[in-house]
Design a protein around this motif. Structure first.
Motif, PDB file in Angstrom:
ATOM      1  N   VAL A   4       0.846  -1.201   0.000  1.00 57.04           N
ATOM      2  CA  VAL A   4       0.000   0.000   0.000  1.00 57.04           C
ATOM      3  C   VAL A   4       0.881   1.251   0.000  1.00 57.04           C
ATOM      4  O   VAL A   4       0.688   2.179  -0.794  1.00 57.04           O
ATOM      5  CB  VAL A   4      -0.929  -0.006   1.233  1.00 57.04           C
ATOM      6  CG1 VAL A   4      -1.684   1.321   1.335  1.00 57.04           C
ATOM      7  CG2 VAL A   4      -1.896  -1.176   1.152  1.00 57.04           C
ATOM      8  N   TRP A   6       1.302   4.266  -2.644  1.00 56.40           N
ATOM      9  CA  TRP A   6       1.106   5.683  -2.305  1.00 56.40           C
ATOM     10  C   TRP A   6       2.263   6.531  -2.869  1.00 56.40           C
ATOM     11  O   TRP A   6       2.046   7.637  -3.342  1.00 56.40           O
ATOM     12  CB  TRP A   6       1.051   5.860  -0.784  1.00 56.40           C
ATOM     13  CG  TRP A   6      -0.231   5.406  -0.155  1.00 56.40           C
ATOM     14  CD1 TRP A   6      -1.191   4.622  -0.721  1.00 56.40           C
ATOM     15  CD2 TRP A   6      -0.681   5.701   1.170  1.00 56.40           C
ATOM     16  NE1 TRP A   6      -2.211   4.401   0.179  1.00 56.40           N
ATOM     17  CE2 TRP A   6      -1.920   5.050   1.345  1.00 56.40           C
ATOM     18  CE3 TRP A   6      -0.144   6.421   2.223  1.00 56.40           C
ATOM     19  CZ2 TRP A   6      -2.644   5.136   2.545  1.00 56.40           C
ATOM     20  CZ3 TRP A   6      -0.849   6.515   3.415  1.00 56.40           C
ATOM     21  CH2 TRP A   6      -2.093   5.872   3.570  1.00 56.40           C
ATOM     22  N   VAL A  63       0.065  10.191  -3.498  1.00 63.71           N
ATOM     23  CA  VAL A  63      -1.294  10.414  -2.993  1.00 63.71           C
ATOM     24  C   VAL A  63      -1.400  11.505  -1.941  1.00 63.71           C
ATOM     25  O   VAL A  63      -2.501  11.917  -1.593  1.00 63.71           O
ATOM     26  CB  VAL A  63      -1.885   9.103  -2.403  1.00 63.71           C
ATOM     27  CG1 VAL A  63      -1.959   8.025  -3.453  1.00 63.71           C
ATOM     28  CG2 VAL A  63      -1.085   8.641  -1.199  1.00 63.71           C
ATOM     29  N   LEU A  87      -6.908   8.481   4.350  1.00 63.15           N
ATOM     30  CA  LEU A  87      -6.288   7.746   3.235  1.00 63.15           C
ATOM     31  C   LEU A  87      -6.202   6.253   3.549  1.00 63.15           C
ATOM     32  O   LEU A  87      -6.468   5.408   2.690  1.00 63.15           O
ATOM     33  CB  LEU A  87      -4.855   8.256   3.029  1.00 63.15           C
ATOM     34  CG  LEU A  87      -4.597   9.317   1.980  1.00 63.15           C
ATOM     35  CD1 LEU A  87      -3.124   9.726   2.030  1.00 63.15           C
ATOM     36  CD2 LEU A  87      -4.939   8.795   0.591  1.00 63.15           C
ATOM     37  N   THR A  88      -5.827   5.969   4.776  1.00 59.52           N
ATOM     38  CA  THR A  88      -5.654   4.570   5.178  1.00 59.52           C
ATOM     39  C   THR A  88      -6.993   3.844   5.192  1.00 59.52           C
ATOM     40  O   THR A  88      -7.129   2.738   4.652  1.00 59.52           O
ATOM     41  CB  THR A  88      -4.994   4.506   6.574  1.00 59.52           C
ATOM     42  OG1 THR A  88      -3.804   5.302   6.555  1.00 59.52           O
ATOM     43  CG2 THR A  88      -4.640   3.082   6.955  1.00 59.52           C
ATOM     44  N   ASP A  93      -9.677   4.587   3.675  1.00 55.57           N
ATOM     45  CA  ASP A  93     -10.340   4.527   2.370  1.00 55.57           C
ATOM     46  C   ASP A  93      -9.539   3.792   1.301  1.00 55.57           C
ATOM     47  O   ASP A  93      -9.991   3.670   0.158  1.00 55.57           O
ATOM     48  CB  ASP A  93     -10.607   5.964   1.865  1.00 55.57           C
ATOM     49  CG  ASP A  93     -11.682   6.652   2.696  1.00 55.57           C
ATOM     50  OD1 ASP A  93     -12.329   5.959   3.515  1.00 55.57           O
ATOM     51  OD2 ASP A  93     -11.854   7.873   2.550  1.00 55.57           O
ATOM     52  N   ASP A  94      -8.342   3.375   1.659  1.00 54.46           N
ATOM     53  CA  ASP A  94      -7.477   2.759   0.647  1.00 54.46           C
ATOM     54  C   ASP A  94      -8.141   1.515   0.051  1.00 54.46           C
ATOM     55  O   ASP A  94      -8.749   0.707   0.765  1.00 54.46           O
ATOM     56  CB  ASP A  94      -6.133   2.368   1.259  1.00 54.46           C
ATOM     57  CG  ASP A  94      -5.177   1.851   0.216  1.00 54.46           C
ATOM     58  OD1 ASP A  94      -4.498   2.685  -0.423  1.00 54.46           O
ATOM     59  OD2 ASP A  94      -5.129   0.611   0.000  1.00 54.46           O
ATOM     60  N   LYS A 145      -9.506  -0.963   2.801  1.00 52.61           N
ATOM     61  CA  LYS A 145     -10.875  -0.614   3.187  1.00 52.61           C
ATOM     62  C   LYS A 145     -11.607  -1.818   3.791  1.00 52.61           C
ATOM     63  O   LYS A 145     -11.576  -2.911   3.241  1.00 52.61           O
ATOM     64  CB  LYS A 145     -11.638  -0.097   1.967  1.00 52.61           C
ATOM     65  CG  LYS A 145     -12.904   0.649   2.344  1.00 52.61           C
ATOM     66  CD  LYS A 145     -13.401   1.486   1.180  1.00 52.61           C
ATOM     67  CE  LYS A 145     -14.543   2.345   1.680  1.00 52.61           C
ATOM     68  NZ  LYS A 145     -14.791   3.497   0.874  1.00 52.61           N
TER      69      LYS A 145
END
Lengths: 752, 200
Positions: free
Chosen positions: B26, B30, B35, B105-106, B108-109, B113
């Motif tokens: 992840v 990013w 991001v 961000l985390t 919703d990643d 998610k």
């Protein structure tokens, strides 16, 4: 709160000389910022202050798809050639002999969380390294360390590096005497000495107390001291057997004996003479041949010794040569607690397992050395000050780092061992297995090192996890084997002196690069790094756990009673050893096993071939791939010939393997090169060497020179040493040929 | 009050059904997809082998994002290392705002998610600056710490709700000055982020 800085706050706590040096460095940083210092001069300056570069500091990073620019501010501002000012770097912190006080540990922990990422990494030279440090933080970082007597001076650069010393010195069962105060005197004498400022390359010293143990690993050092007691006029006299010209690196050399016995009062003048000879005659222009091992090999040990003896006679007297001897009778370590005994108290099995692997009974009755087994040499800031509390409580300042990337607590009173164990466990530092197969050494590799090719730490972590999970069922025969891993051929992980060693490289499969590790078997850790292993072949990184299982299983099955791993490898021979890993050497296509094309702990595609999309086809291999294969085989045959005590044949095969590799490369541009060695070398030189296409980013033309020199100057009477060296050079030349072909890209394909 | 050398904020996981290693791809993505606005992301560092510590770092130029297990309290820590502002209030605003963006961000990643949830009703705030903010129990240092606590309380109540409280953690003097935020009525991340513009 005011505008005062650490410089003001610590003014009375720093030694004047260290404070002054740090001020000067800060001034040089300022000048560099103003563009008033030459970039190379500043680079060497900061290196000699321990301020090192780190991966991606050229502002480029491959994200698995393409190389992208890291958009730092002030991209035109640099701290050395091709090194951006704002890119984070590594700070190396010297710890002579690994000796630490609790107070020093506290400060190390604090600077790690304020300037780094809160992780302290113990290196294979008993240093600490902090990563992701911004250069503008380094003066204050140095000041805080200086306030507790730690310097980063000459931790990097062309200088005398950290002086290593056996972590058991002084408490060891088998040492001649405690080498610690001598190592300290050596370190203090040479730190910043005029005679070491003009070295062409780094210089690594080590001190040992015992010949048969691994101890200080003196045989692999630029200079090594082995404690000896000799009877002179009926009285015991302390001194050292002195070794010079050892080293690992790309081409390992075993050290030669400079002196069978150097009396203690001659130790410092002798090293001063050695330093002067090295500074005067050592290579300066070609840094790839600038280590003292090359000078000793070039002159021969007899001539080198003669020059040192002549130089010694010319040295003006220095009181410091012997001043430290007056302090020796007063040198002692003071335990915090009285000696006690465990007295057979019943303990739990976890404690007993830890006791077996992590505790060494000192020669002083009632005391033990506890090894704190650090995973991959790492501990957090929080763990560090918690460990310093444990040290204060049980051992005071008797703490040392080790070359196997651990920390030892010395002078633990034996009845305290259960409490120490429980307290270490509570802070996550109670792992058993110190010094065993699960205690794997690894250099930083691709995690942070600019030279890393493959992920040595990723692999070490994976092996540690897997081996620990089955440690209870591991056969006794393999429990104490050493696994050591380097991310490239430079040997920082000391792979040459392990039972099973690995160094990172890469191979191409189709249009993709695949991380690989060269397998090195049969190196010897004991006997002060008594012998080096030889490469038996490269395997994909992702197969290494299976490779380890396969090799160790074969050893367990086939060993005779009491046969060591080195003896077993010696008995079966390199050819058979290679056959064990042969099944793992096949390269799958990307489409078949894409996971093979990324490294441990790093999901990015390891590399993309330069040929480009559309040329990747599993049914097609390059002509180069076809022709390089015989070169590799011949290099391997050379090793066999050496094993069979036929250095002349080994030399010829090694040379021939280089010719074949060069021919394979030349034929990517010029198919009709023919078979004449002169023609191959001529074409190789004009097309790849003179154009610098063959040059490694960091090693430059070093590997190409191996062929050119051997072609120009054949050795009429090769001996085992020279043949061994040529084989190592041939292997590196072949690796470089792979790398060059990957960079340049061949355009001749054959269907199979 | 001067901006601290570094300032960190850690939000704790409420649910975490994945291991630390899952954050590695992840974080690499990013970096690739850039991001985080206004921050340069550099690399991923894997320290999952250390127990109860920072496990996975997303190393940045201005700040690090850390999957952190210190004190057996898993959380996402944001460490602001530079360019946070000239005074403590600026630094706190920048750090808190970016930390909350990191939380969003985390959560919703695309790969994370539904596999984790971060709490907004508690956080740890650390001033990594022993020169200007020593972790002292007495004297000037203690007075300064009290002043910091007052400022944090004022600023954070505006964001996390009037019942939010900030207390100083009684940790070892060698450790950095640390505060604990407790905010029983804290809204969710989206709401806090939407309020941040007017609160700061």
């Amino acid at each position: 709160m005011s505008n005062i800085g650490w410089k003001d706050v610590l003014a009375d706590e720093m030694p004047d000389d260290l404070a002054h040096e740090i001020d000067i460095f800060e001034g040089q940083m300022e000048l560099m910022g103003q563009g008033k210092l030459d970039e190379k001069v500043f680079a060497e300056t900061r290196l000699r202050r321990g301020v090192y570069g780190q991966r991606y500091d050229n502002g480029q990073r491959h994200d698995g798809f393409e190389s992208r620019e890291l958009e730092f501010e002030e991209l035109d501002r640099i701290k050395g050639p091709d090194t951006l000012w704002h890119a984070p770097g590594m700070m190396r912190i010297k710890v002579p002999g690994g000796g630490l006080t609790s107070e020093q540990m506290d400060v190390l922990a604090q600077v790690a969380d304020e300037y780094s990422d809160g992780i302290l990494h113990v290196t294979t030279r008993q240093d600490f390294q902090l990563h992701f440090v911004h250069i503008e933080d380094t003066p204050d970082l140095m000041r805080r360390l200086a306030s507790v007597g730690i310097t980063t001076r000459e931790a990097c650069g062309n200088s005398v590096r950290n002086v290593t010393c056996c972590h058991l010195a002084g408490v060891c069962q088998t040492e001649a005497f405690d080498a610690t105060p001598y190592a300290d005197a050596f370190a203090q004498f040479l730190l910043g000495h005029d005679d070491i400022q003009d070295f062409g390359r780094k210089f690594k010293p080590a001190f040992s107390g015992c010949e048969a143990e691994a101890c200080g690993l003196v045989m692999m050092h630029d200079i090594g001291y082995l404690a000896q007691i000799k009877e002179v006029d009926g009285k015991p006299k302390r001194g050292f057997k002195v070794f010079v010209g050892g080293g690992l690196g790309t081409v390992p050399h075993q050290a030669k004996v400079l002196s069978e016995f150097t009396p203690e009062e001659e130790m410092l003048p002798e090293i001063q003479a050695v330093s002067r000879v090295f500074a005067r005659l050592g290579e300066k222009r070609n840094r790839n041949r600038a280590r003292i091992k090359f000078l000793v090999a070039k002159l021969g040990i007899e001539e080198f010794r003669r020059l040192v003896e002549e130089e010694r006679k010319t040295l003006p007297h220095d009181d410091r040569w012997t001043a430290y001897l007056d302090t020796l009778p007063h040198y002692e370590e003071k335990p915090t607690r009285p000696p006690t005994f465990l007295n057979g108290q019943v303990q739990n099995s976890e404690f007993n397992q830890w006791l077996e692997t992590n505790v060494y009974g000192q020669r002083q009755e009632g005391y033990s050395v506890v090894t704190v087994n650090l995973p991959l040499g790492d501990l957090t800031s929080q763990q560090t000050w918690e460990l310093s509390d444990i040290a204060r409580k049980y051992v005071g300042d008797n703490v040392r780092t080790t070359v196997e990337q651990n920390i030892v607590l010395r002078w633990v009173s034996d009845s305290d061992l259960p409490s120490v164990y429980e307290e270490l466990r509570a802070i996550g530092l109670g792992d058993p297995g110190a010094g065993t197969i699960v205690d794997i050494t690894a250099c930083p590799g691709t995690d942070t090192c600019k030279l890393g090719i493959a992920s040595s730490r990723g692999l070490a972590g994976e092996l540690r996890t897997r081996l620990t999970a089955k440690s209870a069922s591991l056969p006794d025969a393999i429990k104490d084997l050493k696994i050591k891993i380097s991310g490239c051929f430079n040997s920082c992980g000391q792979h040459h002196v392990s039972d099973i060693g690995f160094f990172g490289n890469s191979r191409r499969s189709g249009n993709f690069k695949m991380p690989h590790f060269q397998v090195i078997l049969g190196g010897k850790w004991r006997d002060n790094a008594g012998s080096y292993g030889l490469a038996v072949g490269a395997v994909p990184s992702k197969t290494v756990p299976e490779v380890v299982d396969t090799i160790t299983s074969r050893y367990v099955e086939e060993r005779t009673k009491g046969e060591t791993f080195q003896e077993w490898i010696g008995r079966i021979g390199k050819k058979e050893a290679r056959s064990i890993i042969q099944p793992f050497m096949k390269l799958p296509a990307f489409e078949q096993q894409p996971e093979f094309f990324s490294d441990w702990g790093d999901p990015r595609v390891f590399s993309l071939g330069d040929i480009g999309i559309g040329e990747c086809a599993g049914e097609v291999v390059s002509l180069f791939s076809m022709e390089i294969s015989p070169a590799e085989s011949e290099a391997f045959e050379a090793q066999i010939a050496l094993d069979e005590d036929d250095p002349a044949r080994a030399d010829a095969l090694a040379y021939s393997s280089m010719l074949k590799a060069a021919r394979a490369l030349v034929r990517t541009q010029f198919l009709d090169v023919g078979d004449s060695p002169d023609r191959i070398v001529e074409e190789f030189k004009s097309r790849f060497f003179d154009t610098e296409l063959f040059f490694d980013q960091y090693a430059k033309g070093k590997f190409g020179q191996y062929l050119l020199i051997r072609h120009r100057n054949p050795n009429p009477n090769p001996d085992n040493d020279s043949a061994h060296r040529l084989i190592e050079e041939a292997l590196l030349f072949i690796e470089a040929t792979h790398a060059c072909e990957s960079r340049v890209g061949g355009n001749v394909l054959v269907e199979i | 009050m001067i901006a601290p050398h570094r300032l960190s904020v850690k939000f704790f996981f409420e649910d975490l059904s994945i291991d630390a290693e899952s954050f590695i791809p992840v974080f690499h993505r990013w970096i690739r997809e850039n991001v985080v606005p206004n921050e340069l992301l550099l690399d991923v560092a894997d320290y999952k082998h250390v127990l109860d510590g920072p496990a996975i770092f997303l190393i940045g130029h201005e700040a690090d994002y850390v999957v952190d297990f210190t004190d057996a309290k898993p959380g996402l820590m944001y460490v602001r290392k530079r360019d946070a502002g000239t005074d403590l209030a600026d630094a706190l605003d920048t750090t808190m705002s970016q930390a909350l963006h990191g939380v969003k961000l985390t959560e919703d990643d695309v790969e994370l998610k539904g596999k984790l949830k971060l709490r907004t009703d508690a956080a740890a705030i650390v001033l990594l600056d022993r020169l200007n903010y020593p972790n002292a129990a007495n004297g000037d240092g203690a007075d300064a710490a009290a002043a910091v606590q007052a400022q944090l309380s004022d600023n954070l109540a505006a964001i996390f709700g009037e019942d939010a409280t900030v207390t100083r953690v009684a940790n070892d003097a060698r450790e950095p000055l640390t505060f604990k935020l407790s905010a029983p009525s804290a809204p969710d991340v989206d709401t806090i982020l939407s309020q941040l513009g007017s609160a700061v």
